[in-house]
Design a protein around this motif. Sequence first.
Motif, short mmCIF file in Angstrom:
data_model
loop_
_atom_site.label_atom_id
_atom_site.label_comp_id
_atom_site.label_asym_id
_atom_site.label_seq_id
_atom_site.Cartn_x
_atom_site.Cartn_y
_atom_site.Cartn_z
N ASP A 56 0.61 -1.37 0.17
CA ASP A 56 0.00 -0.18 0.25
C ASP A 56 0.82 1.39 0.06
O ASP A 56 0.43 1.98 -0.47
N ARG A 57 1.89 1.36 0.93
CA ARG A 57 2.63 2.34 0.62
C ARG A 57 3.66 2.33 -0.38
O ARG A 57 3.94 4.03 -1.60
N ALA B 130 0.99 4.03 -3.14
CA ALA B 130 0.85 5.90 -2.66
C ALA B 130 1.74 6.54 -2.63
O ALA B 130 1.96 7.84 -3.34
N GLU B 131 3.40 5.82 -3.16
CA GLU B 131 4.03 6.95 -2.71
C GLU B 131 5.08 6.76 -4.16
O GLU B 131 6.14 6.99 -4.17
N GLY C 177 -11.38 5.61 -1.00
CA GLY C 177 -9.89 5.98 -0.16
C GLY C 177 -8.82 5.62 -1.80
O GLY C 177 -8.25 6.58 -1.90
N TRP C 178 -9.41 4.94 -2.86
CA TRP C 178 -9.23 4.78 -3.33
C TRP C 178 -8.54 5.58 -4.24
O TRP C 178 -7.38 6.34 -5.88
N SER D 131 -9.72 8.41 -3.64
CA SER D 131 -9.01 9.86 -3.72
C SER D 131 -7.52 9.79 -3.81
O SER D 131 -6.57 10.77 -4.55
N THR D 132 -6.76 9.39 -3.41
CA THR D 132 -5.51 8.73 -4.18
C THR D 132 -5.29 8.27 -4.92
O THR D 132 -4.07 9.40 -6.20
N GLU E 108 -4.84 12.61 -6.20
CA GLU E 108 -3.88 13.04 -6.05
C GLU E 108 -2.56 13.22 -6.50
O GLU E 108 -2.42 13.79 -7.33
N HIS E 109 -2.86 11.74 -7.40
CA HIS E 109 -1.54 11.36 -8.11
C HIS E 109 -2.07 11.78 -9.60
O HIS E 109 -0.66 13.02 -9.84
N GLU F 13 -7.64 6.92 -13.00
CA GLU F 13 -6.98 5.90 -13.97
C GLU F 13 -7.58 5.79 -14.39
O GLU F 13 -8.57 5.65 -15.07
#
Length: 172
Positions: A10-11, A14-15, A54-55, A57-58, A61-62, A98
């Motif tokens: 997951d990290r 996200a990163e 949540g996904w 939102s991520t 952000e990407h 996506e």
Amino acid sequence: MISITGREFDRLLAEFAHEAIHLETRDAYGTVVELPHFARWAAGESDDLEWLRGWCSTLREHAAAERSVRRARIVSEPLSDYQRWSHSIAWPMVDAGEDIRWVPRVLVSSIALPGNDFYLFDQRYVVFLHYAGNGLATGYSLSTDADDIQLCRTAFDTVWKLAIPHREYQPV
């Protein structure tokens, strides 16, 4: 290759810095998060898709940071129930940034594919996703091996050339 935890995966998801590409090759999955929602869909019940917030939102952000997230789904046609459900819930993810595309399995017969689904992050590391026969996730392994990265990159790029954007794909 080393095993990593779901939290570590997951990290990474996200990163990453520039690009995450994801190849899915199975006709059915059974992730713990998805199972209750898939069951409701199969029973004809509605779903507000709040669990995807949540996904999504991520993904936004990407997209805002100009990081690319692309997913190619190799599917048998006619679609399995799981893939019909997956197609029906993809819109929030597509709208959030996506790029999801679909590839009929019949088109990939002569493409060399890795033995497992994967994410390739920034062309620096690949995470292979492992599943049991019933589709339940069983683990993750991370590789920085140049041959693994090249195999996954080549497979994804070749599949992507055949892929149909979600907005255009009409399931059989």
